[in-house]
Design a protein around this motif. Sequence first.
Motif, PDB file in Angstrom:
ATOM      1  N   GLY B  68       0.809  -1.220   0.000  1.00 27.83           N
ATOM      2  CA  GLY B  68       0.000   0.000   0.000  1.00 27.83           C
ATOM      3  C   GLY B  68       0.835   1.259   0.000  1.00 27.83           C
ATOM      4  O   GLY B  68       0.471   2.253   0.613  1.00 27.83           O
ATOM      5  N   THR B  74      -5.907  10.610  -1.340  1.00 32.26           N
ATOM      6  CA  THR B  74      -6.833   9.903  -0.456  1.00 32.26           C
ATOM      7  C   THR B  74      -7.773  10.839   0.287  1.00 32.26           C
ATOM      8  O   THR B  74      -8.416  10.424   1.244  1.00 32.26           O
ATOM      9  CB  THR B  74      -6.055   9.069   0.579  1.00 32.26           C
ATOM     10  OG1 THR B  74      -5.150   9.934   1.250  1.00 32.26           O
ATOM     11  CG2 THR B  74      -5.300   7.943  -0.079  1.00 32.26           C
ATOM     12  N   ALA B  77     -11.218   9.338   0.173  1.00 31.40           N
ATOM     13  CA  ALA B  77     -11.287   8.055   0.893  1.00 31.40           C
ATOM     14  C   ALA B  77     -11.259   8.243   2.400  1.00 31.40           C
ATOM     15  O   ALA B  77     -11.910   7.506   3.140  1.00 31.40           O
ATOM     16  CB  ALA B  77     -10.133   7.169   0.442  1.00 31.40           C
ATOM     17  N   LEU B  85     -15.458   2.971   2.411  1.00 30.62           N
ATOM     18  CA  LEU B  85     -14.035   2.723   2.202  1.00 30.62           C
ATOM     19  C   LEU B  85     -13.802   1.304   1.699  1.00 30.62           C
ATOM     20  O   LEU B  85     -12.970   1.070   0.820  1.00 30.62           O
ATOM     21  CB  LEU B  85     -13.265   2.964   3.503  1.00 30.62           C
ATOM     22  CG  LEU B  85     -11.743   2.829   3.399  1.00 30.62           C
ATOM     23  CD1 LEU B  85     -11.183   3.822   2.399  1.00 30.62           C
ATOM     24  CD2 LEU B  85     -11.088   3.015   4.751  1.00 30.62           C
ATOM     25  N   LYS B  86     -14.551   0.355   2.239  1.00 26.85           N
ATOM     26  CA  LYS B  86     -14.432  -1.038   1.784  1.00 26.85           C
ATOM     27  C   LYS B  86     -14.800  -1.152   0.310  1.00 26.85           C
ATOM     28  O   LYS B  86     -14.085  -1.778  -0.472  1.00 26.85           O
ATOM     29  CB  LYS B  86     -15.354  -1.942   2.616  1.00 26.85           C
ATOM     30  CG  LYS B  86     -14.726  -2.417   3.905  1.00 26.85           C
ATOM     31  CD  LYS B  86     -15.280  -3.793   4.302  1.00 26.85           C
ATOM     32  CE  LYS B  86     -14.368  -4.454   5.316  1.00 26.85           C
ATOM     33  NZ  LYS B  86     -14.177  -3.626   6.527  1.00 26.85           N
ATOM     34  N   SER B  89     -12.215   0.459  -1.830  1.00 22.74           N
ATOM     35  CA  SER B  89     -11.004  -0.353  -1.896  1.00 22.74           C
ATOM     36  C   SER B  89     -11.149  -1.456  -2.932  1.00 22.74           C
ATOM     37  O   SER B  89     -10.239  -1.683  -3.738  1.00 22.74           O
ATOM     38  CB  SER B  89     -10.710  -0.971  -0.531  1.00 22.74           C
ATOM     39  OG  SER B  89     -10.571   0.026   0.428  1.00 22.74           O
ATOM     40  N   HIS B  93      -8.775  -1.799  -6.228  1.00 24.89           N
ATOM     41  CA  HIS B  93      -8.015  -3.023  -6.478  1.00 24.89           C
ATOM     42  C   HIS B  93      -8.468  -3.673  -7.792  1.00 24.89           C
ATOM     43  O   HIS B  93      -7.643  -4.208  -8.529  1.00 24.89           O
ATOM     44  CB  HIS B  93      -8.184  -4.011  -5.323  1.00 24.89           C
ATOM     45  CG  HIS B  93      -7.590  -3.522  -4.035  1.00 24.89           C
ATOM     46  ND1 HIS B  93      -6.363  -2.909  -3.978  1.00 24.89           N
ATOM     47  CD2 HIS B  93      -8.045  -3.549  -2.757  1.00 24.89           C
ATOM     48  CE1 HIS B  93      -6.091  -2.575  -2.719  1.00 24.89           C
ATOM     49  NE2 HIS B  93      -7.094  -2.953  -1.964  1.00 24.89           N
ATOM     50  N   ALA B 149      -5.494  -8.604  -2.703  1.00 27.18           N
ATOM     51  CA  ALA B 149      -6.073  -7.519  -1.905  1.00 27.18           C
ATOM     52  C   ALA B 149      -7.595  -7.566  -1.946  1.00 27.18           C
ATOM     53  O   ALA B 149      -8.262  -7.310  -0.944  1.00 27.18           O
ATOM     54  CB  ALA B 149      -5.564  -6.178  -2.413  1.00 27.18           C
ATOM     55  N   ARG B 154      -8.357  -6.386   1.878  1.00 33.40           N
ATOM     56  CA  ARG B 154      -7.448  -5.347   2.358  1.00 33.40           C
ATOM     57  C   ARG B 154      -7.904  -3.980   1.851  1.00 33.40           C
ATOM     58  O   ARG B 154      -8.240  -3.817   0.686  1.00 33.40           O
ATOM     59  CB  ARG B 154      -6.025  -5.625   1.868  1.00 33.40           C
ATOM     60  CG  ARG B 154      -4.991  -4.687   2.440  1.00 33.40           C
ATOM     61  CD  ARG B 154      -3.590  -5.240   2.255  1.00 33.40           C
ATOM     62  NE  ARG B 154      -3.227  -5.383   0.858  1.00 33.40           N
ATOM     63  CZ  ARG B 154      -2.851  -4.365   0.070  1.00 33.40           C
ATOM     64  NH1 ARG B 154      -2.812  -3.148   0.541  1.00 33.40           N
ATOM     65  NH2 ARG B 154      -2.528  -4.577  -1.186  1.00 33.40           N
ATOM     66  N   GLU B 155      -7.941  -3.016   2.759  1.00 30.51           N
ATOM     67  CA  GLU B 155      -8.373  -1.680   2.367  1.00 30.51           C
ATOM     68  C   GLU B 155      -7.203  -0.897   1.817  1.00 30.51           C
ATOM     69  O   GLU B 155      -6.049  -1.177   2.120  1.00 30.51           O
ATOM     70  CB  GLU B 155      -8.980  -0.955   3.570  1.00 30.51           C
ATOM     71  CG  GLU B 155     -10.367  -1.454   3.893  1.00 30.51           C
ATOM     72  CD  GLU B 155     -10.897  -0.868   5.181  1.00 30.51           C
ATOM     73  OE1 GLU B 155     -10.239   0.006   5.751  1.00 30.51           O
ATOM     74  OE2 GLU B 155     -11.965  -1.320   5.613  1.00 30.51           O
ATOM     75  N   ILE B 156      -7.538   0.122   0.982  1.00 32.93           N
ATOM     76  CA  ILE B 156      -6.469   0.974   0.480  1.00 32.93           C
ATOM     77  C   ILE B 156      -5.912   1.783   1.636  1.00 32.93           C
ATOM     78  O   ILE B 156      -6.596   2.068   2.611  1.00 32.93           O
ATOM     79  CB  ILE B 156      -6.966   1.904  -0.653  1.00 32.93           C
ATOM     80  CG1 ILE B 156      -8.236   2.620  -0.220  1.00 32.93           C
ATOM     81  CG2 ILE B 156      -7.162   1.142  -1.923  1.00 32.93           C
ATOM     82  CD1 ILE B 156      -8.662   3.674  -1.183  1.00 32.93           C
ATOM     83  N   ASN B 157      -4.644   2.145   1.492  1.00 30.36           N
ATOM     84  CA  ASN B 157      -3.936   2.813   2.576  1.00 30.36           C
ATOM     85  C   ASN B 157      -4.271   4.297   2.574  1.00 30.36           C
ATOM     86  O   ASN B 157      -3.891   5.016   1.667  1.00 30.36           O
ATOM     87  CB  ASN B 157      -2.430   2.603   2.371  1.00 30.36           C
ATOM     88  CG  ASN B 157      -1.654   2.882   3.611  1.00 30.36           C
ATOM     89  OD1 ASN B 157      -2.212   3.347   4.594  1.00 30.36           O
ATOM     90  ND2 ASN B 157      -0.366   2.590   3.580  1.00 30.36           N
TER      91      ASN B 157
END
Lengths: 168, 167
Positions: B68, B74, B77, B85-86, B89, B93, B149, B154-157
């Motif tokens: 990430g 962001t 986000a 956010l999910k 993400s 991805h 991801a 996994r969520e984006i950073n």
Amino acid sequence: MSLLGSLFAALLILAVPIAFALGIAATAYLAIVHGMALSAVPQRIFAGLDQFVLMSIPFYILAGFVMNEVQLTQRLVQFAEFLVGRWKGGLAQVTVVTSMFFGGISGAAAAEAAAIGSILIPAMTRAGYKRDFATAVTVCASIVGPLIPPSIPMLCPASALMGPNRLN
Amino acid sequence: MSRSLADTIERAGAIVAGATLGAALLSIFAQIFARFVLNSSIVWSEEFARYALVWSVMIGAAVAYRRGEHIAVTSLAERLPSVGLKTLSVFVHSIVAAFSVLLLYQSAMLTLRTFARNQLSIAMQIDMGWIYLALPFGSALLALAALEAIFSGREINVDLQGDGTVE
């Protein structure tokens, strides 16, 4: 052109990493508007990567790390402190002057902000400066690095704009 | 793909990307020494450094994506509720995965064509296919990282500092 710009902006706002936003927008524009074969995409990516001058980016950052590790940054800070440290707002002045000396050697704003910030932001907060202010001073001052040659923004656009290099 | 396997691939990728960059650095140092001290330049060093950088970047891009660490805007986000956010993400991805798969296919074709032509590099006389191979290799790793991801959720950073503070 509007497709390129609006797609790029939309992807950026949606938190797509900038590298991918650029690649996707450019690919979509060339494929849809110009009907270009997609086989050109890896060729252009390779041609963009296959540049000797791009080596300057990781190695300037490496130079910043080396300067930090061999305590060169601390010496620059001491020197700047000797020059401007006794004035009002001394530590902030020290940050700006250190950035200038650092910029004469290194050429990456990010490396500079990381190297100088790691020393001077804690020092400034200890001395009673606000964290926001300390960070802002460091970031603004780090821009002077690319302005003083040699630096990445001087090397890379110069090589990109150079005519004969296109023949590679 | 199990987590530990993905971790191993990531670590191996980071080592290889770092090693190729280090090799490029050494070849440039060697060139400076040869040119200015020994007065006889090394023919292959500049070319080797460029191709090492291509490999390093293509592998490093995938490693950075899994960690990430790619730069992104962001500000939107950060303001989303956790459900948003999910969703975002998964969207990001998926877009990256789609582009990586496209790049994987196109660059694999390019690599095969290059191998078929037996084109040699100018200074080192190695088959250019080995250098073009960096693109399908890197984009395959990227596609894997993006797909992993999605499926691991996994969520984006949104906190590149990594210390959890958003002031």
